[in-house]
Design a protein around this motif. Sequence first.
Motif, PDB file in Angstrom:
ATOM      1  N   PRO A   1      -2.652   7.935  -8.449  1.00  0.00           N
ATOM      2  CA  PRO A   1      -1.508   8.546  -6.888  1.00  0.00           C
ATOM      3  C   PRO A   1      -0.930   6.586  -6.965  1.00  0.00           C
ATOM      4  O   PRO A   1      -1.163   5.909  -6.597  1.00  0.00           O
ATOM      5  CB  PRO A   1      -2.049   8.760  -6.083  1.00  0.00           C
ATOM      6  N   ILE A   2       0.422   6.787  -6.740  1.00  0.00           N
ATOM      7  CA  ILE A   2       1.375   5.613  -6.327  1.00  0.00           C
ATOM      8  C   ILE A   2       1.584   5.302  -5.143  1.00  0.00           C
ATOM      9  O   ILE A   2       2.538   6.044  -5.187  1.00  0.00           O
ATOM     10  CB  ILE A   2       2.190   5.160  -7.460  1.00  0.00           C
ATOM     11  N   THR A   3       0.471   4.377  -3.913  1.00  0.00           N
ATOM     12  CA  THR A   3       1.212   3.999  -2.766  1.00  0.00           C
ATOM     13  C   THR A   3       1.765   2.441  -2.057  1.00  0.00           C
ATOM     14  O   THR A   3       2.183   2.810  -1.033  1.00  0.00           O
ATOM     15  CB  THR A   3       0.061   4.777  -1.470  1.00  0.00           C
ATOM     16  N   SER A   4       2.081   1.776  -3.492  1.00  0.00           N
ATOM     17  CA  SER A   4       1.963   0.540  -3.192  1.00  0.00           C
ATOM     18  C   SER A   4       3.063  -0.137  -4.662  1.00  0.00           C
ATOM     19  O   SER A   4       2.538   0.132  -5.599  1.00  0.00           O
ATOM     20  CB  SER A   4       0.799   0.011  -2.517  1.00  0.00           C
ATOM     21  N   TYR A   5       3.633  -1.077  -4.336  1.00  0.00           N
ATOM     22  CA  TYR A   5       4.328  -2.081  -5.305  1.00  0.00           C
ATOM     23  C   TYR A   5       2.531  -2.726  -5.237  1.00  0.00           C
ATOM     24  O   TYR A   5       2.778  -2.612  -6.956  1.00  0.00           O
ATOM     25  CB  TYR A   5       4.721  -3.103  -4.212  1.00  0.00           C
ATOM     26  N   GLU A   6       2.090  -3.084  -5.597  1.00  0.00           N
ATOM     27  CA  GLU A   6       1.130  -3.075  -6.796  1.00  0.00           C
ATOM     28  C   GLU A   6      -0.306  -2.327  -7.203  1.00  0.00           C
ATOM     29  O   GLU A   6       0.225  -2.384  -8.352  1.00  0.00           O
ATOM     30  CB  GLU A   6      -0.408  -4.080  -5.837  1.00  0.00           C
TER      31      GLU A   6
END
Length: 342
Positions: free
Chosen positions: A60-65
Amino acid sequence: MFFDRERELGKLLRMVSYDPNMITFIYGPINSGKTALMNEFVKRLPNDYVVFQVNLRRTPITSYEEFVDILFSLEFRDRVKTLKEAVSLILSAGKEAFGFPIPAELLNEIVREKKPKNAFAYIATLMKEVKEAGKNSILIVDELQVIGDLKVNGPLIYEMFNFFVHLTKEEHLAHVFVVTSDSLFIEKVYNEAVLQGRSSYFFVDDFDKETALKFLVSQGFTNDEAELVWSYFGGKPVYLVEALKHREELKEWCEEVLEDRTSWLVLSLNSIRRKNSELFKDILVLLNEFIDREIVKCNEIDDAVFWAVKNNILFFDPRKRLLRPQGRLELLAIRKALDEVG
Ligand SMILES: Nc1ncnc2c1ncn2[C@@H]1O[C@H](COP(=O)(O)OP(=O)(O)OP(=O)(O)O)[C@@H](O)[C@H]1O
């Protein structure tokens, strides 16, 4: 074991034999074999191509990092100190490069500054160098829609669209393929001003009947067995492959899978009925359209269509504005479920 798709492979290989010009969206119903097709396409590419794969479905991608982490995969971390070394690493890695190698210092800066533009500028520079070394870059992005809500100084997805336009139409640096099963995402993309005249659409459907039967017979099934599997699953490759494992109790297995899909649909419909009776009624009207048809015209994504597409019951093709069950199994499940809840 990869089967057929010769027409699609021929088209894709022809496409990349020309200079990159458009972003290509690879779309189709769920489990129709988009990823398998792209993997085979990569295998068949001549050696003067370098393929960069960005798979956004893995975590899951929830942040820029997290996004940067996927882009510049761990595999290449700390292995290069300069751009020149990064390019050499790509050129020596063979046809498939997993993630973009980047010097640690630059990566830290990209993470610190939170400017996706800098990350994309670095990738474009890498591709320019790859081109100068006589190789053609191909970028394959799987499930781009997962970053749909991510904002880094504005929606990240628009920044990516602009980057893809830069790589294709503006600089002709890389062929860009975006693979997705999310037809609501394709609908948005299709109407997106920034992509008008800059994108093309490549539809990957389930196998047609002739191909599905040929596949099953090539794996040892009799014609009757192949017909039985087709009658439950149509040409959805994932089920054709599964059916091979259930030859001994084929009919029972087909029935079980249909029962499971139907029970799930009945449960989902009953849950909607409790929460929102108006929406429930609209969904019933919508699904009833498939009692005696397999495909219907759809001009507007209303709440009922949205629900059915979001839940992978129906597939919407924004180009033809057609709505149909995700596969034959869903068509049969809809008809059975309506008997139970209707
Ligand atoms: N051409 C093919 N030959 C043999 N098997 C195939 C083929 N295409 C797909 N399959 C089988 O179907 C499965 C699902 O295919 P795949 O993952 O490529 O579908 P997809 O459209 O990418 O799925 P998603 O909807 O999740 O994006 C594969 O794991 C493979 O077992």
